[in-house]
Design a protein around this motif. Structure first.
Motif, PDB file in Angstrom:
ATOM      1  N   GLU A   6       0.837  -1.190   0.000  1.00 40.73           N
ATOM      2  CA  GLU A   6       0.000   0.000   0.000  1.00 40.73           C
ATOM      3  C   GLU A   6       0.876   1.245   0.000  1.00 40.73           C
ATOM      4  O   GLU A   6       1.757   1.394   0.838  1.00 40.73           O
ATOM      5  CB  GLU A   6      -0.915   0.001   1.223  1.00 40.73           C
ATOM      6  N   THR A   8       0.820   5.196   0.462  1.00 39.56           N
ATOM      7  CA  THR A   8      -0.056   6.256   0.965  1.00 39.56           C
ATOM      8  C   THR A   8       0.131   7.534   0.156  1.00 39.56           C
ATOM      9  O   THR A   8       1.072   7.656  -0.643  1.00 39.56           O
ATOM     10  CB  THR A   8       0.237   6.565   2.439  1.00 39.56           C
ATOM     11  N   ASP A   9      -0.753   8.486   0.395  1.00 42.07           N
ATOM     12  CA  ASP A   9      -0.651   9.776  -0.304  1.00 42.07           C
ATOM     13  C   ASP A   9       0.667  10.481   0.022  1.00 42.07           C
ATOM     14  O   ASP A   9       1.268  11.123  -0.841  1.00 42.07           O
ATOM     15  CB  ASP A   9      -1.853  10.661   0.046  1.00 42.07           C
ATOM     16  N   ALA A  24      -0.409  14.614  -8.195  1.00 39.27           N
ATOM     17  CA  ALA A  24      -1.374  13.516  -8.326  1.00 39.27           C
ATOM     18  C   ALA A  24      -2.807  14.041  -8.320  1.00 39.27           C
ATOM     19  O   ALA A  24      -3.181  14.868  -7.496  1.00 39.27           O
ATOM     20  CB  ALA A  24      -1.195  12.516  -7.198  1.00 39.27           C
ATOM     21  N   PHE A  27      -5.278   8.259  -7.977  1.00 39.65           N
ATOM     22  CA  PHE A  27      -4.310   7.215  -7.628  1.00 39.65           C
ATOM     23  C   PHE A  27      -5.099   6.003  -7.163  1.00 39.65           C
ATOM     24  O   PHE A  27      -5.675   5.991  -6.080  1.00 39.65           O
ATOM     25  CB  PHE A  27      -3.394   7.732  -6.514  1.00 39.65           C
TER      26      PHE A  27
ATOM     27  N   GLY B 107      -9.198  12.977  -7.250  1.00 39.97           N
ATOM     28  CA  GLY B 107      -8.797  13.182  -5.868  1.00 39.97           C
ATOM     29  C   GLY B 107      -8.053  11.983  -5.335  1.00 39.97           C
ATOM     30  O   GLY B 107      -8.110  10.895  -5.901  1.00 39.97           O
ATOM     31  N   VAL B 108      -7.334  12.200  -4.245  1.00 41.24           N
ATOM     32  CA  VAL B 108      -6.516  11.169  -3.611  1.00 41.24           C
ATOM     33  C   VAL B 108      -6.876  11.132  -2.126  1.00 41.24           C
ATOM     34  O   VAL B 108      -7.068  12.174  -1.499  1.00 41.24           O
ATOM     35  CB  VAL B 108      -5.017  11.495  -3.788  1.00 41.24           C
ATOM     36  N   SER B 109      -6.992   9.934  -1.572  1.00 43.79           N
ATOM     37  CA  SER B 109      -7.282   9.804  -0.145  1.00 43.79           C
ATOM     38  C   SER B 109      -6.040  10.133   0.674  1.00 43.79           C
ATOM     39  O   SER B 109      -4.926   9.771   0.286  1.00 43.79           O
ATOM     40  CB  SER B 109      -7.714   8.377   0.179  1.00 43.79           C
ATOM     41  N   VAL B 110      -6.235  10.766   1.824  1.00 46.08           N
ATOM     42  CA  VAL B 110      -5.090  11.065   2.686  1.00 46.08           C
ATOM     43  C   VAL B 110      -5.028  10.029   3.806  1.00 46.08           C
ATOM     44  O   VAL B 110      -6.031   9.659   4.385  1.00 46.08           O
ATOM     45  CB  VAL B 110      -5.156  12.484   3.291  1.00 46.08           C
ATOM     46  N   ARG B 111      -3.830   9.532   4.055  1.00 45.85           N
ATOM     47  CA  ARG B 111      -3.650   8.542   5.091  1.00 45.85           C
ATOM     48  C   ARG B 111      -3.549   9.195   6.471  1.00 45.85           C
ATOM     49  O   ARG B 111      -4.093   8.701   7.439  1.00 45.85           O
ATOM     50  CB  ARG B 111      -2.385   7.734   4.804  1.00 45.85           C
ATOM     51  N   LEU B 203      -7.845  17.109  -3.456  1.00 48.41           N
ATOM     52  CA  LEU B 203      -6.857  17.598  -4.422  1.00 48.41           C
ATOM     53  C   LEU B 203      -6.069  18.658  -3.667  1.00 48.41           C
ATOM     54  O   LEU B 203      -6.574  19.754  -3.425  1.00 48.41           O
ATOM     55  CB  LEU B 203      -7.544  18.183  -5.647  1.00 48.41           C
ATOM     56  N   LYS B 295      -7.346  -7.582   3.580  1.00 51.03           N
ATOM     57  CA  LYS B 295      -6.602  -6.879   4.602  1.00 51.03           C
ATOM     58  C   LYS B 295      -7.395  -6.912   5.904  1.00 51.03           C
ATOM     59  O   LYS B 295      -8.543  -6.468   5.957  1.00 51.03           O
ATOM     60  CB  LYS B 295      -6.399  -5.430   4.137  1.00 51.03           C
TER      61      LYS B 295
END
Lengths: 322, 322
Positions: A6, A8-9, A24, A27, B107-111, B203, B295
């Protein structure tokens, strides 16, 4: 067919700072390829595939694979082009794994190729073989004739559970093929070695790209044709469609004419390609634990193909017309 | 996190003939969402997500989920919009499964969300709750207080193997929560119920979309806030970051002011949200066979969060400032 690592951002943002390709925008982990982790990445500039190389790919082979894609793309072949970071390197590290970005190709894989698709494939395969000339890195084919007996040994004690008599049939075929392959003297070069329909993209009837070069190696060029005859020209009922074979061979030959030795070797090469996929599928079949989310491919599909090739009296059986 | 149903190019082409959205240009299985099969589809016109609903989603709930996304998107919320086929229907069948196309969101997910991300989330959550008013289909929350005891019973004989004393701790907490929840009278409406960071796209610092509405239901609106406090405001060391909680609550309240009853209920709701994810993770943990490529999420993460909430003397512990 999964994402094993995995990213991550934050990992991604740090990684992208090493490149000049924008930020990005999308993703997504994608289910594709051999046992690597693959992500579809869209930036403010373009789309890419980010691959993290997992256990099945030897890191020492990566300069071959990435260098080959660059060599082929520079010569006009539609294949992923490795993207170089600001430091000039295409091979980087991400999340502790070797990683590379390549350009994204549009197109959709066809499940049931038509004769038209087979012709487009034959042309692209010949173009690949021509474009591969001059590539300077060498990689032996670990899954050619020298590699088959060890695979058969690995499956031996268990293969009769898959089909009665399978072990003896494999052993006899290997006796034949080891002698037959030793006698071959054919033009060699870079081959794709895994050009199944899932590795070829089409937009309608137009072939838009070849992908997944992670089995590519040096071998007899005509062996790549034999792999494609196995992978593209059989019908769901396991009968060989000679119209598709003719389309593939004619389109190939129009770009790179086959020598007489290559034509004569086609039945032997087709048998070799069939036993190669029979054996790797057999070992995967026997080694994959029940319940694992890996798609198991039927090894006996290639036993039936092998038996067809054993009956072939010459290249005409595959649609070859001189 | 996988593709369970393989859709071939022929399946896809036949499916797309029912829509007026152009021809497929890209079609990739993606590793995303609950146990559905998801594909990223780009056509000559736009990008979409194609979802085939597998076992975890009840077909009877699909009109609620698709209708809700349409309702929210029409009111300006950035969420996937179900695409209607030529016959006016958004819910179709593909490869024997219920299937739907929705618009694709960048958009991208933030961890590791920042306080700024938490503020953006709080605002979007309040906007979701306001936009959900007037949606006519009802769906009870099967994972609210009435659903927790059966989950605890399912795990009971095995939960002490995960952590000594866990079963007794869960039982005592449920005794408390069942009484406390029965006494609540809070504003209700449509809640997302699973708005974890992986279901929110950004974003840069701008929130670009909310996705995965497949746990959405009717419940106390403030319960959704409590879920987000659990999912967004704890640090990797399991400490609660009150700055992030304050950012989330203040941004939410600026759009939809909380009532005094809602503020007073926050510690109870946070405990409820913690036990809900503790229990579902515990059951998944115990039921997932070793070696499966799913997972597994640590249930004890939510035991630690629960213990924090148990010590909270009021909403101020989460950053609430009146």
């Amino acid at each position: 067919m999964a994402v094993y690592t995995e990213v991550t951002d934050d990992d991604l943002a740090a990684f992208l700072r090493g490149y000049d390709i924008g930020d990005a925008v999308t993703f997504k982990g994608i289910a594709e390829g051999v046992e690597n982790s693959n992500y579809l990445l869209a930036t403010t500039r373009a789309r890419f595939i980010l691959t993290l190389y997992e256990k099945r790919v030897a890191p020492a082979d990566l300069p071959f694979f990435l260098g080959l894609m660059e060599h082929l793309a520079e010569r006009g072949l539609s294949c992923p082009l490795p993207v170089k970071a600001r430091d000039g390197e295409a091979l980087k590290t991400l999340c502790g794994r070797p990683a590379a970005l390549v350009t994204f190709l549009d197109g959709v894989s066809v499940r049931r190729p038509t004769a038209g698709h087979c012709a487009a494939l034959g042309q692209a395969l010949a173009e690949l073989h021509r474009a591969g000339q001059g590539f300077s890195i060498r990689r032996p084919n670990a899954l050619s004739v020298e590699g088959w007996r060890p695979l058969a040994e690995a499956a031996r004690s268990r293969s009769d559970a898959v089909a009665p008599g399978l072990d003896a049939e494999i052993a006899a075929e290997l006796d034949h093929l080891e002698a037959a392959f030793a006698a071959l003297e054919l033009p060699r070069g870079v081959i794709h070695a895994d050009l199944f329909p899932n590795n070829v993209l089409f937009l309608g009837d137009r072939l838009s790209g070849l992908i997944d070069f992670y089995f590519a190696c040096d071998d007899a060029l005509a062996y790549d044709i034999a792999i494609c005859l196995n992978a593209w020209c059989f019908e769901p009922d396991q009968s060989f469609n000679v119209t598709k074979g003719r389309a593939l061979l004619a389109a190939y030959g129009a770009i790179r004419p086959l020598s007489a030795a290559e034509v004569a070797a086609l039945p032997t090469l087709a048998r070799g390609a069939a036993i190669r996929f029979l054996l790797t599928r057999l070992v995967d079949w026997l080694d994959t634990p029940p319940g694992a989310l890996v798609k198991k491919l039927d090894p006996l599909e290639y036993l039936r193909k092998l038996r067809f090739h054993q009956q072939a009296e010459g290249a005409a059986a595959f649609g070859w017309t001189s």
